[in-house]
Write a protein that holds these residues in place. Structure first.
Motif, PDB file in Angstrom:
ATOM      1  N   GLN A  75       0.986  -1.149  -0.012  1.00  0.00           N
ATOM      2  CA  GLN A  75      -0.142  -0.016   0.084  1.00  0.00           C
ATOM      3  C   GLN A  75       0.828   1.382  -0.238  1.00  0.00           C
ATOM      4  O   GLN A  75       0.613   2.229  -0.642  1.00  0.00           O
ATOM      5  CB  GLN A  75      -0.881  -0.037   1.177  1.00  0.00           C
ATOM      6  N   LYS A  76       1.780   1.200   0.867  1.00  0.00           N
ATOM      7  CA  LYS A  76       2.764   2.256   1.290  1.00  0.00           C
ATOM      8  C   LYS A  76       3.644   2.541  -0.301  1.00  0.00           C
ATOM      9  O   LYS A  76       3.687   3.602  -0.865  1.00  0.00           O
ATOM     10  CB  LYS A  76       3.759   2.350   2.208  1.00  0.00           C
ATOM     11  N   GLU A  79       1.184   4.003  -2.831  1.00  0.00           N
ATOM     12  CA  GLU A  79       0.753   5.664  -2.415  1.00  0.00           C
ATOM     13  C   GLU A  79       2.165   6.236  -2.973  1.00  0.00           C
ATOM     14  O   GLU A  79       1.954   7.577  -3.172  1.00  0.00           O
ATOM     15  CB  GLU A  79       0.886   5.565  -0.832  1.00  0.00           C
ATOM     16  N   SER A  80       3.277   5.750  -2.721  1.00  0.00           N
ATOM     17  CA  SER A  80       4.462   6.527  -3.286  1.00  0.00           C
ATOM     18  C   SER A  80       4.221   7.019  -4.855  1.00  0.00           C
ATOM     19  O   SER A  80       5.144   8.109  -5.239  1.00  0.00           O
ATOM     20  CB  SER A  80       5.749   6.031  -2.983  1.00  0.00           C
ATOM     21  N   ASN A  82       1.692   8.434  -6.129  1.00  0.00           N
ATOM     22  CA  ASN A  82       0.625   9.399  -6.227  1.00  0.00           C
ATOM     23  C   ASN A  82      -0.332   8.997  -7.314  1.00  0.00           C
ATOM     24  O   ASN A  82      -0.881   9.737  -7.880  1.00  0.00           O
ATOM     25  CB  ASN A  82       1.126  10.945  -6.379  1.00  0.00           C
ATOM     26  N   SER A  86      -6.966   2.598  -7.676  1.00  0.00           N
ATOM     27  CA  SER A  86      -6.119   1.274  -6.816  1.00  0.00           C
ATOM     28  C   SER A  86      -5.628   0.329  -7.899  1.00  0.00           C
ATOM     29  O   SER A  86      -6.443   0.068  -8.822  1.00  0.00           O
ATOM     30  CB  SER A  86      -7.013   0.874  -6.069  1.00  0.00           C
ATOM     31  N   ILE A 132      -5.172   2.368  -2.372  1.00  0.00           N
ATOM     32  CA  ILE A 132      -4.007   2.899  -1.794  1.00  0.00           C
ATOM     33  C   ILE A 132      -4.689   3.869  -0.652  1.00  0.00           C
ATOM     34  O   ILE A 132      -3.819   4.406   0.142  1.00  0.00           O
ATOM     35  CB  ILE A 132      -3.541   3.650  -2.858  1.00  0.00           C
ATOM     36  N   ARG A 133      -6.001   3.923  -0.433  1.00  0.00           N
ATOM     37  CA  ARG A 133      -6.480   5.002   0.561  1.00  0.00           C
ATOM     38  C   ARG A 133      -6.602   4.316   1.957  1.00  0.00           C
ATOM     39  O   ARG A 133      -5.983   4.764   2.899  1.00  0.00           O
ATOM     40  CB  ARG A 133      -7.881   5.403   0.224  1.00  0.00           C
TER      41      ARG A 133
END
Length: 152
Positions: A75-76, A79-80, A82, A86, A132-133
């Motif tokens: 997930q992190k 997220e990286s 941006n 998903s 990702i949220r």
């Protein structure tokens, strides 16, 4: 199901077609022994297209997730980048021999799950995304165009 489809269609133009070089996880979570590398691919593909891309480009497959620690790391990692959509991971839910089951495309054991409430959907075969949220998994139509996470 429809929110996934509508979101994907609404955001198709917001994800660049190219992606930077791979970003891999360096550490294997406790309890996992396989030294796998992961990369997020921002190219939009159907589930089957994403699986084929992982096989062709990395000689791997879509990521399978076997622990809470690995789920958080992926997930992190996603997220990286941006991203707003998903990404696919390597889980499918389908009806086999009269009952619904989920399985990993790489044939690894189904020993961990992180489904969102009311998931997975048991209407027809669906493919899985990693939010990702919130890090939860959701069933989506396999023909949607999405980024994805490869493991190799």
């Amino acid at each position: 199901m429809w929110p996934c489809l509508l979101l994907a269609l609404a955001l198709l133009g917001t994800v660049p077609a190219s992606h930077p070089g791979p970003r891999q996880l360096q550490r294997v979570p406790t309890g996992e022994t396989t030294q796998l590398r992961y990369t997020v691919v921002r190219k939009l593909r159907t589930y089957n297209g994403a699986q084929g891309y992982c096989q062709e480009k990395y000689r791997g497959q879509l990521a399978s997730v076997h622990s809470s620690a690995r789920n958080q790391q992926l997930q992190k990692l996603a997220e990286s980048y941006n991203m707003f959509i998903s990404p696919w991971i390597g889980a499918v839910t389908s009806r086999r021999e009269g009952k619904w089951e989920s399985y990993w495309e790489d044939s690894s054991p189904w020993n961990y799950a992180n489904w969102a409430p009311a998931q997975p959907l048991h209407i027809f075969t669906t493919c899985t995304t990693l939010s990702i949220r919130d890090g939860l998994w959701r069933s989506c139509l396999c023909f949607q165009l999405r980024p994805f996470i490869c493991q190799y």
